[in-house]
Motif scaffolding. Structure first.
Motif, PDB file in Angstrom:
ATOM      1  N   ARG A  42       0.829  -1.214   0.000  1.00 40.93           N
ATOM      2  CA  ARG A  42       0.000   0.000   0.000  1.00 40.93           C
ATOM      3  C   ARG A  42       0.858   1.257   0.000  1.00 40.93           C
ATOM      4  NH1 ARG A  42      -2.288   0.204   5.224  1.00 40.93           N
ATOM      5  NH2 ARG A  42      -0.522   1.526   5.678  1.00 40.93           N
ATOM      6  N   ASP A  43       1.999   1.202   0.716  1.00 40.95           N
ATOM      7  CA  ASP A  43       2.886   2.358   0.816  1.00 40.95           C
ATOM      8  C   ASP A  43       3.843   2.490  -0.376  1.00 40.95           C
ATOM      9  OD1 ASP A  43       1.639   2.875   3.218  1.00 40.95           O
ATOM     10  OD2 ASP A  43       3.287   2.137   4.461  1.00 40.95           O
ATOM     11  N   GLY A  44       3.744   1.588  -1.342  1.00 39.98           N
ATOM     12  CA  GLY A  44       4.555   1.675  -2.549  1.00 39.98           C
ATOM     13  C   GLY A  44       5.962   1.118  -2.396  1.00 39.98           C
ATOM     14  N   LEU A  45       6.212   0.383  -1.312  1.00 39.14           N
ATOM     15  CA  LEU A  45       7.550  -0.173  -1.080  1.00 39.14           C
ATOM     16  C   LEU A  45       7.705  -1.547  -1.721  1.00 39.14           C
ATOM     17  CD1 LEU A  45       7.919   0.847   2.671  1.00 39.14           C
ATOM     18  CD2 LEU A  45       8.525   2.147   0.635  1.00 39.14           C
ATOM     19  N   LEU A  46       6.587  -2.196  -1.986  1.00 38.10           N
ATOM     20  CA  LEU A  46       6.579  -3.498  -2.657  1.00 38.10           C
ATOM     21  C   LEU A  46       5.608  -3.447  -3.810  1.00 38.10           C
ATOM     22  CD1 LEU A  46       6.229  -6.058   0.293  1.00 38.10           C
ATOM     23  CD2 LEU A  46       8.325  -5.247  -0.792  1.00 38.10           C
ATOM     24  N   LYS A  47       5.882  -4.263  -4.815  1.00 36.94           N
ATOM     25  CA  LYS A  47       4.881  -4.509  -5.847  1.00 36.94           C
ATOM     26  C   LYS A  47       4.563  -6.000  -5.792  1.00 36.94           C
ATOM     27  CE  LYS A  47       8.137  -5.193  -9.628  1.00 36.94           C
ATOM     28  NZ  LYS A  47       8.545  -4.805 -10.958  1.00 36.94           N
ATOM     29  N   VAL A  48       3.380  -6.325  -6.235  1.00 37.82           N
ATOM     30  CA  VAL A  48       2.881  -7.692  -6.151  1.00 37.82           C
ATOM     31  C   VAL A  48       2.478  -8.143  -7.544  1.00 37.82           C
ATOM     32  CG1 VAL A  48       1.105  -9.164  -5.139  1.00 37.82           C
ATOM     33  CG2 VAL A  48       2.067  -7.297  -3.802  1.00 37.82           C
ATOM     34  N   TYR A  49       2.799  -9.389  -7.864  1.00 36.13           N
ATOM     35  CA  TYR A  49       2.349  -9.960  -9.134  1.00 36.13           C
ATOM     36  C   TYR A  49       2.110 -11.445  -8.928  1.00 36.13           C
ATOM     37  CZ  TYR A  49       7.295 -11.308  -9.601  1.00 36.13           C
ATOM     38  OH  TYR A  49       8.550 -11.824  -9.381  1.00 36.13           O
ATOM     39  N   ASP A  50       1.287 -12.003  -9.791  1.00 38.86           N
ATOM     40  CA  ASP A  50       0.963 -13.428  -9.718  1.00 38.86           C
ATOM     41  C   ASP A  50       1.614 -14.167 -10.870  1.00 38.86           C
ATOM     42  OD1 ASP A  50      -0.655 -13.065  -7.471  1.00 38.86           O
ATOM     43  OD2 ASP A  50      -2.444 -12.709  -8.683  1.00 38.86           O
ATOM     44  N   ARG A  51       2.000 -15.410 -10.583  1.00 36.00           N
ATOM     45  CA  ARG A  51       2.540 -16.313 -11.612  1.00 36.00           C
ATOM     46  C   ARG A  51       1.879 -17.673 -11.440  1.00 36.00           C
ATOM     47  NH1 ARG A  51       8.832 -15.280 -12.003  1.00 36.00           N
ATOM     48  NH2 ARG A  51       8.735 -13.494 -13.384  1.00 36.00           N
ATOM     49  N   PRO A  52       1.535 -18.306 -12.554  1.00 33.34           N
ATOM     50  CA  PRO A  52       0.934 -19.636 -12.439  1.00 33.34           C
ATOM     51  C   PRO A  52       1.959 -20.663 -11.940  1.00 33.34           C
ATOM     52  CG  PRO A  52       1.088 -18.949 -14.754  1.00 33.34           C
ATOM     53  CD  PRO A  52       1.604 -17.831 -13.923  1.00 33.34           C
ATOM     54  N   TYR A  53       1.483 -21.563 -11.092  1.00 34.03           N
ATOM     55  CA  TYR A  53       2.322 -22.649 -10.584  1.00 34.03           C
ATOM     56  C   TYR A  53       1.414 -23.842 -10.306  1.00 34.03           C
ATOM     57  CZ  TYR A  53       5.421 -25.369  -7.623  1.00 34.03           C
ATOM     58  OH  TYR A  53       6.175 -26.380  -7.087  1.00 34.03           O
ATOM     59  N   GLN A  54       1.634 -24.920 -11.040  1.00 36.62           N
ATOM     60  CA  GLN A  54       0.867 -26.153 -10.885  1.00 36.62           C
ATOM     61  C   GLN A  54      -0.636 -25.901 -10.865  1.00 36.62           C
ATOM     62  OE1 GLN A  54       2.494 -28.194  -7.453  1.00 36.62           O
ATOM     63  NE2 GLN A  54       4.344 -28.789  -8.567  1.00 36.62           N
ATOM     64  N   GLY A  55      -1.106 -25.130 -11.835  1.00 35.24           N
ATOM     65  CA  GLY A  55      -2.528 -24.883 -11.979  1.00 35.24           C
ATOM     66  C   GLY A  55      -3.102 -23.810 -11.064  1.00 35.24           C
ATOM     67  N   ARG A  56      -2.271 -23.210 -10.246  1.00 33.60           N
ATOM     68  CA  ARG A  56      -2.716 -22.143  -9.343  1.00 33.60           C
ATOM     69  C   ARG A  56      -1.821 -20.930  -9.555  1.00 33.60           C
ATOM     70  NH1 ARG A  56      -2.412 -24.238  -3.415  1.00 33.60           N
ATOM     71  NH2 ARG A  56      -2.446 -22.001  -3.245  1.00 33.60           N
ATOM     72  N   ASN A  57      -2.230 -19.829  -9.001  1.00 28.85           N
ATOM     73  CA  ASN A  57      -1.391 -18.633  -9.038  1.00 28.85           C
ATOM     74  C   ASN A  57      -0.645 -18.495  -7.722  1.00 28.85           C
ATOM     75  OD1 ASN A  57      -1.790 -17.613 -11.595  1.00 28.85           O
ATOM     76  ND2 ASN A  57      -3.584 -16.433 -11.005  1.00 28.85           N
ATOM     77  N   ARG A  58       0.606 -18.135  -7.829  1.00 33.22           N
ATOM     78  CA  ARG A  58       1.395 -17.766  -6.654  1.00 33.22           C
ATOM     79  C   ARG A  58       1.579 -16.269  -6.657  1.00 33.22           C
ATOM     80  NH1 ARG A  58       6.504 -21.905  -6.082  1.00 33.22           N
ATOM     81  NH2 ARG A  58       5.393 -23.461  -4.863  1.00 33.22           N
TER      82      ARG A  58
END
Length: 112
Positions: A52-68
């Protein structure tokens, strides 16, 4: 005896782990838990706040049929990490000065 870990220190530790590379939640929490006595449930609110404070960004990647969900430090997060490291050095130096032993008789003096 365990020492309390304040939010600034915990933020700095999370940012430091991520400064070595992106990590998904479970691995990140395991890395932090390997050094600090904290619960996993403590870290996820920290991650949300840092995002929320802009210190991290988040993204998803598929892994074994799910997103991590992966976390990555941002340039603003790196700047904040540098500040936290400097604050830690000053804090550590101050505590070491207060707790140092007298060289003459091996006694620890906190006052005078």
């Amino acid at each position: 005896m365990a020492f309390a870990i304040g939010p600034q220190l915990l933020d700095g530790c999370v940012l430091a782990v991520l400064s070595h590379g992106d990590a998904y939640g479970y691995i990140l929490t395991q890395q932090v838990k390997s050094q600090l006595d904290i619960s996993e449930s403590t870290l996820y609110p920290v991650l949300r706040r840092l995002q929320r404070d802009g210190l991290l960004k988040v993204y998803d990647r598929p892994y074994q049929g799910r997103n991590r969900r992966y976390y990555a430090i941002t340039p603003v997060g790196r700047t904040q990490l540098d500040r936290r490291r400097e604050e830690w050095r000053r804090f550590q130096d101050g505590v070491e000065e207060l707790l140092k032993e007298d060289e003459k008789d091996g006694q620890t003096y906190l006052f005078g």
